[in-house]
Design a protein around this motif. Sequence first.
Motif: not given
Length: 90
Positions: A21-35
Amino acid sequence: MGRTLAISGGVSGGHVTRTSAHGVYVFVVDGKLSSNVAELGRRDSFGVSGIEEITIEAADNTDVFFVETVMIDDARITAWEKEHGEDVRH
């Protein structure tokens, strides 16, 4: 609740929500990622709800910031307003 995660290239990590029931905000400060949700670069972000885990893999040295929050929809807001009466109306 927020937390940061620093990941070296090729290393996997992630975030498990307290409940789906929770949401998540994801912020990449620096770099790259795949999810399992999206691919992000420097200063990219996404928000997601209704899942229990976000898994990520960094392409290089990456700093990621996770913010988890309870999701509230209009029906829950209306029910809360009815319960708390006129003191919450503008």
